[in-house]
Design a protein around this motif. Structure first.
Motif, PDB file in Angstrom:
ATOM      1  N   TRP A   1      42.427  37.639  37.304  1.00 18.73           N
ATOM      2  CA  TRP A   1      41.353  37.261  38.228  1.00 18.73           C
ATOM      3  C   TRP A   1      40.426  36.212  37.601  1.00 18.73           C
ATOM      4  O   TRP A   1      39.822  35.408  38.306  1.00 18.73           O
TER       5      TRP A   1
ATOM      6  N   GLU B   1      47.041  42.524  44.808  1.00 17.35           N
ATOM      7  CA  GLU B   1      45.823  42.424  45.611  1.00 17.35           C
ATOM      8  C   GLU B   1      45.426  40.983  45.925  1.00 17.35           C
ATOM      9  O   GLU B   1      44.447  40.744  46.628  1.00 17.35           O
ATOM     10  N   ARG B   2      46.150  40.014  45.421  1.00 17.85           N
ATOM     11  CA  ARG B   2      45.731  38.619  45.545  1.00 17.85           C
ATOM     12  C   ARG B   2      45.667  38.145  46.996  1.00 17.85           C
ATOM     13  O   ARG B   2      44.839  37.293  47.336  1.00 17.85           O
TER      14      ARG B   2
ATOM     15  N   HIS C   1      44.581  39.688  49.477  1.00 21.71           N
ATOM     16  CA  HIS C   1      43.420  40.229  50.195  1.00 21.71           C
ATOM     17  C   HIS C   1      42.099  39.613  49.733  1.00 21.71           C
ATOM     18  O   HIS C   1      41.068  39.848  50.368  1.00 21.71           O
ATOM     19  N   TYR C   2      42.122  38.866  48.645  1.00 26.99           N
ATOM     20  CA  TYR C   2      40.872  38.360  48.077  1.00 26.99           C
ATOM     21  C   TYR C   2      40.801  36.829  48.155  1.00 26.99           C
ATOM     22  O   TYR C   2      41.816  36.128  48.035  1.00 26.99           O
ATOM     23  N   LYS C   3      39.572  36.370  48.298  1.00 24.56           N
ATOM     24  CA  LYS C   3      39.315  34.927  48.340  1.00 24.56           C
ATOM     25  C   LYS C   3      38.236  34.597  47.299  1.00 24.56           C
ATOM     26  O   LYS C   3      37.245  35.321  47.192  1.00 24.56           O
TER      27      LYS C   3
ATOM     28  N   PHE D   1      35.573  36.890  43.256  1.00 26.46           N
ATOM     29  CA  PHE D   1      36.416  37.044  44.443  1.00 26.46           C
ATOM     30  C   PHE D   1      35.823  38.121  45.358  1.00 26.46           C
ATOM     31  O   PHE D   1      35.185  39.065  44.898  1.00 26.46           O
ATOM     32  N   GLU D   2      36.101  37.966  46.655  1.00 27.82           N
ATOM     33  CA  GLU D   2      35.689  38.963  47.642  1.00 27.82           C
ATOM     34  C   GLU D   2      36.816  39.191  48.631  1.00 27.82           C
ATOM     35  O   GLU D   2      37.569  38.265  48.935  1.00 27.82           O
ATOM     36  N   ASN D   3      36.886  40.444  49.158  1.00 28.56           N
ATOM     37  CA  ASN D   3      37.827  40.687  50.246  1.00 28.56           C
ATOM     38  C   ASN D   3      37.073  40.857  51.549  1.00 28.56           C
ATOM     39  O   ASN D   3      35.832  40.746  51.587  1.00 28.56           O
TER      40      ASN D   3
ATOM     41  N   ARG E   1      33.856  43.145  45.721  1.00 29.21           N
ATOM     42  CA  ARG E   1      33.732  41.953  44.876  1.00 29.21           C
ATOM     43  C   ARG E   1      34.344  42.189  43.495  1.00 29.21           C
ATOM     44  O   ARG E   1      34.199  43.269  42.924  1.00 29.21           O
TER      45      ARG E   1
END
Length: 836
Positions: A347, A373-374, A376-378, A396-398, A403
């Motif tokens: 991350w 999980e990549r 789902h996160y931005k 990152f946040e979903n 966070r």
């Protein structure tokens, strides 16, 4: 993180072809002067061409049509030779331009690919990241903490932050990415970009002349000045005795032609351009011509460790997590602590990795972590690599608002900003030491919690929790020990300048047999020293670790202050200042950023340090061969000058033994020798075991200049002795002229052979293969045979077929007046052997 996360697929192949057909290619096309006309203009300014035109005109008006036509043909021949040399040089430089074009990344067919900037089309999705040069105008579609330096357009040195939601969401060609990542849709290319107008100005700028160019230009100017003075004196003397204006002018022009060394500037341009082309064929792209002449002077090479000394493979090999305080290999099953450590390290990396370590972390995450999980996160915020020691942080946040705040960097960066006890810090330091001794490259990994929407200005202000260490093994390249030994033999000092820690760097340096691996200095230690103290320290220390831009720049400047000729190898954005400051900035072709390549003067296409040995050898060879060519020109011009001047000044029986036609004939036979034979001359076998020449050394050393003058005077004495011998035997003017001509032609052939080396014997030199040597000597012999034995040529040039005695006498004098220098070379070898 896949490119699919951004929802950008880019153009298809068909759309690319359609866009290119509609809008053209991404290159600056300016109205250029007609090449043929520009060559004609340059030829019209050439002193030799002007002299030939004047002499030809005088022959025409005086009724001597034969000589007039010959000189007119000589002008065409001189122009053809100049055109040929110019074409060779231009073609070499054009090929270099193709290799020095920047590359860029685009999304096409849903995949990120790398292309040449020229291949960009309108509506392409251009991806740019820290260290990139933006190669077209575009509108931002997606960005993460993206900022650009637009100093080239606006003059403003501060970076400008941009994103898709801002009013200013356009990126411009010619600017550089200061931080973050962005994807932009191309809206303007080539002449339609804002950069195009500035590019026009750059096209018109003249490149500053190098010291060597100035020395050569100064020498040629002085010779031309001397020629003008002598021309006026001889014209005056002739006119005083003969009262014939045109005849005396012709005789003075003959002397002026013999003095003018027009071959020297041509030789310089040819040697440099073809040298750069030869380097390109070897996988070394020279961006600036002056680099070619500087290469042979390099005394110090500052090299990075990763990817230069090592293979840049970066396999993730070991982990150390704080919860268990154990070092583990990646073989076998992983527990939750190890999985969490690898996940956080991933991350903390770029979503689209381009660094080998980050690629390794993404690959390991894909293979070893059960749930990816990549998707789902931005990424919502990014702190680029920075600080001392350096680190970087990504947030990152979903969709649910969860966070992730992950950081990685030099382990020392986390020791002060994490809540660690003294015992824990000591344990980490000991682990770093153990892993470093085995040659591992180590990164620290941390995570933080932050529920606020306003992030701290500096990443170091987060309350980080230190998770552990990830260790990569980057094995040394197999050829590095022999490469380092070659540098040592060539008298070049190698220094390692790296951002890695001292323990790992020392371990790798020891493995490859690097001289001076025992002593090292960090960037912080270096910055504490005064300039005077640093100048002494940089000579003593060979390994510099934990370096940052300011420290690297100070090293380069300190080495330069100690009269070192410094080559700096770098690949990152942070290397650009040092690359620019060094005498020879070297960027890596594969792993180098576009900014590093832009700042450098030379690019190693395959990231192979061994190529620097080849480049330095080529630089030394070019410099040596250019010097041989110019010494040859000086030596061979002296007898022509004296054979024309002495009989006239002393009132000998045949005062005007040579006319302009004879001088230009000699020039046409001898001229190509220097630029064709000597440019193709192979490197002498002792070239790479000699110390580098001093950068401050002038091109024309007195000793070498005197050698050339003495060689020329001896040939002149031989030619004039044969002249007097012919007078003694009462030979005709035609026979005398022919005998003197044969002396000069024979001397030309043997001077070419003798001067192939000023150290090794002619017999040793003959073993060095030069395919053009027998061709050029064969042409010279053929022309001489035509002049002596084919009646129309013999009559036209007012020669006469010689008897066996006359020919033997003339050729033996030509041989003796050049071969004597072999005795000087023999004595030099004896003296050198005695000293060593």
């Amino acid at each position: 993180m896949s490119i699919d996360n951004f929802g950008i697929n880019g153009l298809t192949d068909d759309e690319v072809r359609l866009s290119r057909a509609t809008h053209g290619q991404n290159r600056l096309d300016y109205k250029k002067e007609n090449r043929f006309l520009s060559i004609l203009k340059s030829l019209a300014k050439e002193p030799m061409v002007i002299l030939l035109l004047v002499a030809s005109f005088i022959y025409f008006i005086s009724g001597n049509l034969g000589d007039a036509i010959f000189l007119a043909m000589a002008i065409v021949l001189v122009a053809s030779i100049s055109l040929y040399q110019d074409t060779r040089s231009r073609n070499a430089l054009e090929k270099l331009k193709q290799y020095t074009q920047p590359h860029c990344k685009v999304i096409r067919n849903g995949t990120v690919i790398e292309i040449r900037s020229e291949e960009l089309v309108i509506d392409d999705c251009l991806m740019v990241a820290e260290g990139s040069i933006i190669t077209a105008d575009g509108r931002i579609l997606h960005s993460n903490d993206f900022s650009v330096n637009e100093a080239t357009l606006t003059g403003e040195s501060l970076s400008v932050y941009k994103d898709a939601g801002k009013k200013d969401n356009i990126v411009y060609c010619g600017t550089t990415v200061a931080s973050g990542l962005a994807i932009a849709r191309v809206i303007a290319i080539g002449n339609n970009t804002r950069w195009a107008a500035i590019g026009q100005g750059l096209q018109d700028m003249q490149e500053e002349k190098t010291p060597l160019e100035l020395q050569i230009q100064n020498f040629v100017t002085k010779m031309a000045g001397a020629g003008t003075v002598v021309f006026l004196i001889v014209w005056g003397l002739n006119f005083f005795y003969s009262q014939n204006l045109l005849d005396s002018l012709l005789k003075a022009l003959t002397l002026a032609m013999s003095i003018l060394p027009e071959e020297i500037p041509v030789a310089f341009t040819t040697f440099m351009a073809l040298g750069a082309w030869r380097l390109m064929k070897m996988g070394i792209v020279v961006k600036q011509m002056k680099t070619v002449e500087t290469l042979g002077s390099a005394t110090i090479i500052c090299t990075d460790k990763t990817g230069t000394i090592t293979e840049n493979k970066m396999d993730l090999a070991r982990t150390y997590d704080m919860s268990t305080q154990k070092v583990r290999s990646l073989e076998g099953p992983m527990d939750a602590a190890a999985e969490h450590l690898i996940a956080m390290a991933m991350w903390a990396s770029e979503p689209i990795p381009f660094d080998p370590m980050e690629k390794a972390l993404h690959d390991c995450y894909s293979q070893r972590i059960p749930v990816d999980e990549r998707v789902h996160y931005k990424m919502v915020h990014e702190y680029p690599l920075g600080g001392k020691p350096p680190m970087m942080t990504h947030i990152f946040e979903n969709a649910a608002g969860n966070r992730i705040i992950a950081a990685k960097g030099a382990p020392e960066a986390f020791l002060e900003i994490s809540q660690l006890t003294k015992e824990q810090q000591q344990q980490i330091i000991e682990t770093i030491r153990q892993l470093g001794q085995d040659g591992y490259r180590i990164l620290g990994v941390g995570e933080a919690q932050c529920k606020e929407h306003h992030y701290p200005k500096n990443q170091q202000d987060f309350p980080f929790h230190f998770i552990g260490l990830v260790a990569f093994y980057d094995p040394p390249k197999k050829n590095i020990p022999s490469v380092l030994e070659d540098f040592h033999k060539a008298g070049i000092v190698v220094k390692i300048v790296t951002g890695d820690n001292a323990v790992t760097t020392t371990a790798i340096a020891k493995q490859v047999g690097f001289r001076g691996y025992e002593k090292s200095m960090t960037g912080d230690q270096l910055m504490e020293l005064s300039d005077a103290a640093l100048q002494e320290k940089v000579i003593e220390i060979q390994v510099f670790t934990r370096m940052f831009p300011e420290a690297k720049l100070r090293i380069i400047n300190a080495l330069k202050a100690k009269n070192g000729v410094v080559a700096m190898i770098g690949d990152g954005v942070n290397d650009a200042p040092a690359l620019k400051a060094s005498h020879i900035g070297i960027a890596m072709g594969k792993k180098g950023t576009e900014i590093a390549k832009e700042a450098a003067s030379l690019i190693l296409v395959n990231d192979d340090l061994a190529k620097m040995i080849d480049a330095i050898a080529m630089g030394r060879k070019i410099y040596t061969n250019l010097k041989k060519a110019i010494q040859y020109v000086i030596s061979i011009h002296i007898p022509i000058i004296l054979v024309v001047f002495v009989p006239l000044a002393l009132g000998w029986t045949y005062p005007n033994i040579f006319t302009p036609a004879h001088v230009i004939l000699l020039e046409l036979i001898m001229g190509p020798t220097c630029s064709i034979i000597y440019e193709n001359e192979p490197m002498e076998k002792n070239t790479m075991v000699q110390k580098p020449r001093l950068f401050t050394t002038t091109f024309f050393k007195w000793k070498e200049l005197i050698t050339s003058i003495v060689q020329g005077l001896v040939i002149a004495l031989g030619a004039l002795w044969v002249y007097q011998l012919a007078i003694k035997y009462q030979y005709s003017e035609e026979s005398t002229r022919t005998m003197v001509f044969v002396v000069l032609i024979t001397a030309n052939i043997f001077l070419t052979l003798v001067n192939r080396s000023f150290y090794f014997s002619i017999w040793d030199s003959l073993k060095n293969k030069n395919k053009l040597l027998p061709v050029m000597i064969g042409i010279t012999i053929l022309i001489t045979a035509l002049l002596l034995f084919v009646k129309p040529f013999t009559q036209f040039f007012k020669f006469e077929t010689l008897t066996i005695f006359q020919f033997f006498c003339s050729s033996m004098v030509g041989f003796i007046t050049t071969i004597w220098y072999e005795i000087v070379k023999w004595r030099t070898r004896i003296t050198t052997a005695a000293v060593s």
